[in-house]
Design an enzyme around this catalytic site. Sequence first.
Site, PDB file in Angstrom:
ATOM      1  N   CYS A   1     -14.328  23.646  -8.274  1.00  0.00           N
ATOM      2  CA  CYS A   1     -15.068  24.439  -7.298  1.00  0.00           C
ATOM      3  C   CYS A   1     -16.450  24.908  -7.750  1.00  0.00           C
ATOM      4  O   CYS A   1     -17.467  24.587  -7.124  1.00  0.00           O
ATOM      5  CB  CYS A   1     -14.217  25.630  -6.860  1.00  0.00           C
ATOM      6  SG  CYS A   1     -13.285  26.382  -8.215  1.00  0.00           S
TER       7      CYS A   1
ATOM      8  N   HIS B   1     -18.778  32.093  -6.076  1.00  0.00           N
ATOM      9  CA  HIS B   1     -18.243  31.316  -7.198  1.00  0.00           C
ATOM     10  C   HIS B   1     -19.291  30.837  -8.180  1.00  0.00           C
ATOM     11  O   HIS B   1     -19.057  29.877  -8.930  1.00  0.00           O
ATOM     12  CB  HIS B   1     -17.438  30.136  -6.667  1.00  0.00           C
ATOM     13  CG  HIS B   1     -16.070  30.037  -7.300  1.00  0.00           C
ATOM     14  ND1 HIS B   1     -15.402  31.113  -7.839  1.00  0.00           N
ATOM     15  CD2 HIS B   1     -15.236  28.974  -7.470  1.00  0.00           C
ATOM     16  CE1 HIS B   1     -14.242  30.729  -8.305  1.00  0.00           C
ATOM     17  NE2 HIS B   1     -14.110  29.442  -8.102  1.00  0.00           N
TER      18      HIS B   1
ATOM     19  N   ASP C   1     -15.449  21.074  -1.348  1.00  0.00           N
ATOM     20  CA  ASP C   1     -15.994  21.252  -2.697  1.00  0.00           C
ATOM     21  C   ASP C   1     -15.352  20.323  -3.714  1.00  0.00           C
ATOM     22  O   ASP C   1     -15.945  20.014  -4.740  1.00  0.00           O
ATOM     23  CB  ASP C   1     -15.879  22.710  -3.155  1.00  0.00           C
ATOM     24  CG  ASP C   1     -14.451  23.234  -3.168  1.00  0.00           C
ATOM     25  OD1 ASP C   1     -13.544  22.539  -2.669  1.00  0.00           O
ATOM     26  OD2 ASP C   1     -14.242  24.357  -3.661  1.00  0.00           O
ATOM     27  N   ASN C   2     -14.144  19.888  -3.464  1.00  0.00           N
ATOM     28  CA  ASN C   2     -13.470  18.899  -4.317  1.00  0.00           C
ATOM     29  C   ASN C   2     -12.276  18.360  -3.550  1.00  0.00           C
ATOM     30  O   ASN C   2     -11.982  18.819  -2.438  1.00  0.00           O
ATOM     31  CB  ASN C   2     -13.044  19.497  -5.661  1.00  0.00           C
ATOM     32  CG  ASN C   2     -12.339  20.834  -5.554  1.00  0.00           C
ATOM     33  OD1 ASN C   2     -12.887  21.871  -5.948  1.00  0.00           O
ATOM     34  ND2 ASN C   2     -11.119  20.848  -5.026  1.00  0.00           N
TER      35      ASN C   2
END
Length: 563
Positions: free
Chosen positions: A110, A173, A320-321
Amino acid sequence: MRWVVERSHVPLPFSVGSPAAVDIRAAPGCRPAQFSGQRAREDRGPQGLTGLASWGLATSRTAFSSVQKAEMGWGDLGVYGEPSRETPNLDRMAAEGMLFPNFYTANPLCSPSRAALLTGRLPIRSGFYTTNGHARNAYTPQEIVGGIPDSELLLPELLKEAGYTSKIVGKWHLGHRPQFHPLKHGFDEWFGSPNCHFGPYDNKARPNIPVYRDWEMVGRFYEEFPINLKTGEANLTQIYLQEALDFIKRQQAARRPFFLHWAIDATHAPVYASRPFLGTSQRGRYGDAVREIDDSVGKILHLLRDLSIAENTFVFFTSDNGAALISAPRQGGSNGPFLCGKQTTFEGGMREPAIAWWPGHIPAGQVSHQLGSVMDLFTTSLSLAGLEPPRDRAIDGLDLLPTMLQGRLTDRPVFYYRGNTLMAVTRGQYKAHFWTWTNSWEEFRQGVDFCPGQNVSGVTTHSQEEHSKLPLVFHLGRDPGERFPLSIASTEYLDALRQITPVVRQHQEALVPGQPQLNVCNRAVMTHLAVVRTAKPLEAAGAAGPAEPLPRARRCLSDAGWL
């Protein structure tokens, strides 16, 4: 014409890895509706930039909205072939815009991927990696003291030059110390959290994660913002949705171009959904969260139409992934035909769902096989705003406007990093692995499996295997699941390496890694540091002062920016 995807039943309207562009409007399950034809404009910039999915971008000159959905897999949307077809709004968004089946994150975790989206740069350039271990993934939990460096230029900082107002909703994040606050890096507004919604904690050794409105902490997860781990009930997505809608309305009323980064995390374990959506999906709690996000995207796009700014707003949806298969099926998604998931540099960990929407500009119902990256949203957004990317640093993102508006394809490599290690490279249809690794044998024996049911001998290894001298090469068009490496004796293998090797050499020779931000410092070291920092300066402490940190501790703390 505009086309609307109905909830049905059919296989993918395109082949994975196929170079041909496809019109998904003609696919089964789609029906035509009214569409206002594309109009050429000298001012191509939208009023708003908005992003959805895991990320989003929207701007009256063009607005930008990015929707970034945490841990959504490539196979989680109906338009990508998910059989329950529970994403009608995102499917319709794809039918009205452009779908990217070959779109990648910049890291299988992330924090680094979010840094890449907002800087347009590989995470290793911005320092979003760790040197604590070879090929080790890292992010920004409470124990990490690093974050986005001041030297990095983020998208909202640059958009200010063109008069844009920017807001991030949801997960930041990129660091939780004051110098890493989003409002210090270009955003004008923030509602959300510096970290994911892990917890609950005891508020003694470790506090619950805070939630902020701009500079003010307005509560904490599991306290003022409850999440019921047993039932999965939480109203966070609805709160985040209302923040997005209110922001768009205010900017439209003030006739200001805007950038909205809608970074929601309901699909990140522990997965949550609000009461009206719980129990409504065939896919369990994860599916409930996906349905609520899909509904929210539909409401955002509906508002843009109601305000008559849809044609001035560019919206991009991605993740994000890859989906965290370790949490599947109840709290994890689907990566479709691809190998493994989050944390790995196999296709399942790096390839993402991606949809671009800009009515009247992007021709409806198109599929582009351009190799795309979350870093491209940085460069594309600047282009939409009439700005140039910075020239004093390496920028890895491409401008996707020629792809979206003219159907142009650009040859480019995709670099797969895990921590500070280049694990693989794709160019064209060929992917070469220089290292393979899923997770350690120790973790695997404890039940931690990044590739459940997908063991491929010699590929999904639990020890770090180097293949630098004879890379494992796959043809992703014929073998998207990375199960059958090319024979090293074949002409095709040699031809593939001739394409990839010069690209890798050039990249590594020019690479200047940033100072690592995600190193973990030993808890005892951190306790010692707290004493050091609250005492007299070391130079004046004298014999009675705290001891000088050990060399290894000093290096760790220096790398993290504490000394």
